[in-house]
Design a protein around this motif. Structure first.
Motif, short mmCIF file in Angstrom:
data_model
loop_
_atom_site.label_atom_id
_atom_site.label_comp_id
_atom_site.label_asym_id
_atom_site.label_seq_id
_atom_site.Cartn_x
_atom_site.Cartn_y
_atom_site.Cartn_z
N SER A 231 27.20 34.42 0.34
CA SER A 231 25.84 34.38 -0.29
C SER A 231 24.87 33.22 0.22
CB SER A 231 25.94 34.31 -1.94
OG SER A 231 26.77 35.13 -2.50
N LEU A 232 25.47 32.03 0.46
CA LEU A 232 24.51 31.04 0.91
C LEU A 232 24.12 31.39 2.35
CD1 LEU A 232 22.99 28.20 0.67
CD2 LEU A 232 25.28 27.25 1.34
N GLN A 233 25.11 31.74 3.35
CA GLN A 233 24.98 31.94 4.91
C GLN A 233 23.82 33.27 4.66
OE1 GLN A 233 28.32 30.88 7.80
NE2 GLN A 233 27.94 33.02 7.39
N GLU A 234 24.02 34.36 4.15
CA GLU A 234 23.19 35.52 4.19
C GLU A 234 21.59 35.02 3.72
OE1 GLU A 234 23.97 38.83 5.30
OE2 GLU A 234 25.83 37.57 6.01
N THR A 235 21.58 34.33 2.70
CA THR A 235 20.28 34.12 2.20
C THR A 235 19.49 33.10 3.29
OG1 THR A 235 21.08 34.00 0.04
CG2 THR A 235 18.93 33.16 0.06
N ILE A 236 20.06 31.90 3.59
CA ILE A 236 19.49 31.14 4.45
C ILE A 236 19.14 31.61 5.62
CG2 ILE A 236 19.86 29.01 3.18
CD1 ILE A 236 22.16 28.34 4.85
N PHE A 237 20.14 32.35 6.46
CA PHE A 237 20.03 32.98 7.70
C PHE A 237 18.86 34.01 7.62
CE2 PHE A 237 24.59 32.09 8.94
CZ PHE A 237 24.34 30.61 8.98
N ALA A 238 18.63 34.81 6.59
CA ALA A 238 17.74 35.76 6.61
C ALA A 238 16.27 35.01 6.73
CB ALA A 238 17.83 36.53 5.36
N MET A 239 16.26 34.04 5.93
CA MET A 239 14.97 33.18 6.01
C MET A 239 14.64 32.89 7.32
SD MET A 239 16.04 30.79 2.68
CE MET A 239 14.98 29.39 3.29
N LEU A 240 15.68 32.30 8.12
CA LEU A 240 15.49 31.80 9.37
C LEU A 240 15.05 32.91 10.66
CD1 LEU A 240 18.45 29.27 10.03
CD2 LEU A 240 16.18 28.99 9.55
N VAL A 241 15.54 34.28 10.30
CA VAL A 241 15.25 35.36 10.89
C VAL A 241 13.81 35.84 10.80
CG1 VAL A 241 15.90 37.70 11.31
CG2 VAL A 241 17.50 36.20 11.01
N GLU A 242 13.44 35.55 9.49
CA GLU A 242 11.78 36.41 9.11
C GLU A 242 10.99 35.45 9.88
OE1 GLU A 242 8.94 35.72 5.21
OE2 GLU A 242 10.96 36.30 4.92
N THR A 243 11.25 34.12 9.86
CA THR A 243 10.43 32.88 10.28
C THR A 243 10.37 33.24 11.73
OG1 THR A 243 11.84 31.25 9.70
CG2 THR A 243 9.87 31.48 8.28
N THR A 244 11.35 33.16 12.38
CA THR A 244 11.79 33.43 13.56
C THR A 244 10.98 34.60 14.38
OG1 THR A 244 13.62 32.34 13.79
CG2 THR A 244 13.04 33.34 15.93
N GLU A 245 10.87 35.80 13.66
CA GLU A 245 10.49 37.12 13.91
C GLU A 245 8.89 37.07 13.88
OE1 GLU A 245 10.61 41.83 13.00
OE2 GLU A 245 11.29 40.35 11.57
N ARG A 246 8.35 36.25 13.03
CA ARG A 246 6.76 36.10 12.92
C ARG A 246 6.50 35.23 14.24
NH1 ARG A 246 6.87 35.98 7.33
NH2 ARG A 246 6.88 33.92 7.53
N ALA A 247 7.20 34.32 14.59
CA ALA A 247 6.60 33.38 15.65
C ALA A 247 6.86 34.34 16.92
CB ALA A 247 7.62 32.15 15.84
N LEU A 248 7.90 35.02 16.97
CA LEU A 248 8.25 35.82 18.13
C LEU A 248 6.91 36.82 18.57
CD1 LEU A 248 10.49 36.82 20.29
CD2 LEU A 248 11.16 38.50 18.54
N ALA A 249 6.48 37.24 17.32
CA ALA A 249 5.32 38.39 17.28
C ALA A 249 4.05 37.59 17.73
CB ALA A 249 5.27 39.18 16.02
N HIS A 250 4.12 36.37 17.18
CA HIS A 250 2.63 35.65 17.25
C HIS A 250 2.61 35.21 18.79
CE1 HIS A 250 -0.52 32.91 16.42
NE2 HIS A 250 0.00 32.21 17.26
#
Length: 335
Positions: A231-250
């Motif tokens: 549960s910890l891995q899934e939650t905190i990794f999802a946070m990183l994927v979200e923010t990285t995706e935004r930077a990738l798009a920007h």
């Protein structure tokens, strides 16, 4: 032809690496491992580095099959990191440079990770996710600097994982994060956890506090340690994927590079890979030889600096616990 010798000792990993024009000649490493339920303190970590640094240096030279006379530049981690271990290894680097009468260069630890990742994977101009025990940053290159687009506003992701491992008394050998990763593969029930993304930044301390307070209660409710790791891995990794995706798009980028010790995690790589596939981007990552703190990443970053004409005066050969990624001018990049 330039041969660079690099010393890394910013945390509990002690590494000495040698690189010759982008070819790794040697990269031995020794880790200070503490008992389950304990972290590593600066004083004891520095003592470990003091006791082992000459042995690791000799091993690096033996594996590289070179003599000390062949070395062109000596590089060391200037920061960021833990003060006492940084200072211990810097003293050795300064001494070696003086004995050999070679130039000395202080390297930013984060830049070392990024440049090593680019060398090993062949990524040209990636959006970088730098995740380790002491740092969590989303980085992109612009105008001669690695710019930080998002970061943790409290503790690093690796620190969050390490401290949760202490709660469950998980072994620190080979590392708490690796052991959490293995346990999480056996987890199946998801524990709802706080999800803390604030714009481009992330926060892990509240998630850790939430788990620390409720671990005993969750165990009584029928959740296993494996479920909590999952549960910890899934939650905190999802946070990183979200923010990285935004930077990738920007940045309109087509590459993502994961560096740092937590970057070894195959589940993080899998989640990031899925996001990249959806966006038509390519994911780059390295294995534990180069993800985890090592000497050759410092040697390579120093080699790039040296080749581009960077020199350091002796009065500047100090260490600093705070050294931002965007403080360094990347003189070696032409793009």
């Amino acid at each position: 032809m330039v041969i660079a010798l690099g010393f890394e000792g910013s945390a509990n990993k002690l590494g000495v690496g040698i690189i010759k024009d982008g070819v790794v000649l040697s990269n031995p490493r020794k880790t200070f491992i503490t008992p389950p339920g304990e972290g590593f303190m600066p004083k004891e970590t520095a003592q470990h580095h003091r006791e082992n640094v000459l042995e690791v240096l000799k091993l690096a030279l033996d594996q590289a099959k070179i003599s000390t006379a062949d070395i062109d530049v000596v590089c060391y981690t200037k920061g960021p990191g833990m003060g006492a271990p940084l200072a211990t290894v810097a003293i050795v680097a300064r001494t070696v440079a003086q004995l050999l009468n070679k130039p000395l260069l202080g390297v930013n630890h984060c830049i070392g990770h990024i440049e090593m990742g680019r060398l090993i994977t062949g990524a040209k101009n990636p959006t970088v996710l730098y995740v380790s025990g002491g740092n969590t940053q989303i980085i992109a290159y612009a105008r001669k600097r690695y710019r930080i687009f998002g970061e943790t506003i409290d503790i690093a992701i690796g620190n969050c994982l390490d401290r949760f491992a202490r709660v469950l008394k998980i072994s620190n050998d080979p590392s708490p994060g690796y052991n959490i990763e293995q346990l999480s593969k056996k987890g199946s029930k998801y524990v709802p956890l706080p999800y803390c993304v604030k714009g481009m930044d992330v926060s892990f301390s509240g998630i850790l506090s939430y788990l620390e307070e409720r671990t005993d209660h969750l165990l009584k409710q029928g959740f296993s340690p494996e479920d909590m790791c999952f549960s910890l891995q899934e939650t905190i990794f999802a946070m990183l994927v979200e923010t990285t995706e935004r930077a990738l798009a920007h940045c309109n980028s087509s590459e993502v590079l994961i560096v740092g010790g937590v970057g070894c995690n195959l589940r993080l790589q899998e989640m990031m890979g899925d996001m990249c596939k959806e966006r038509g981007a390519k994911l780059f990552a390295t294995d534990e030889r180069f993800c985890i703190d090592n000497g050759v990443m410092i040697a390579h970053a120093g080699y790039e600096m040296f080749k581009s004409g960077v020199r350091m005066e002796w009065k500047d050969s100090f260490v600093t616990q705070r050294f931002r990624t965007d403080e360094v001018e990347t003189t070696w990049r032409d793009d």
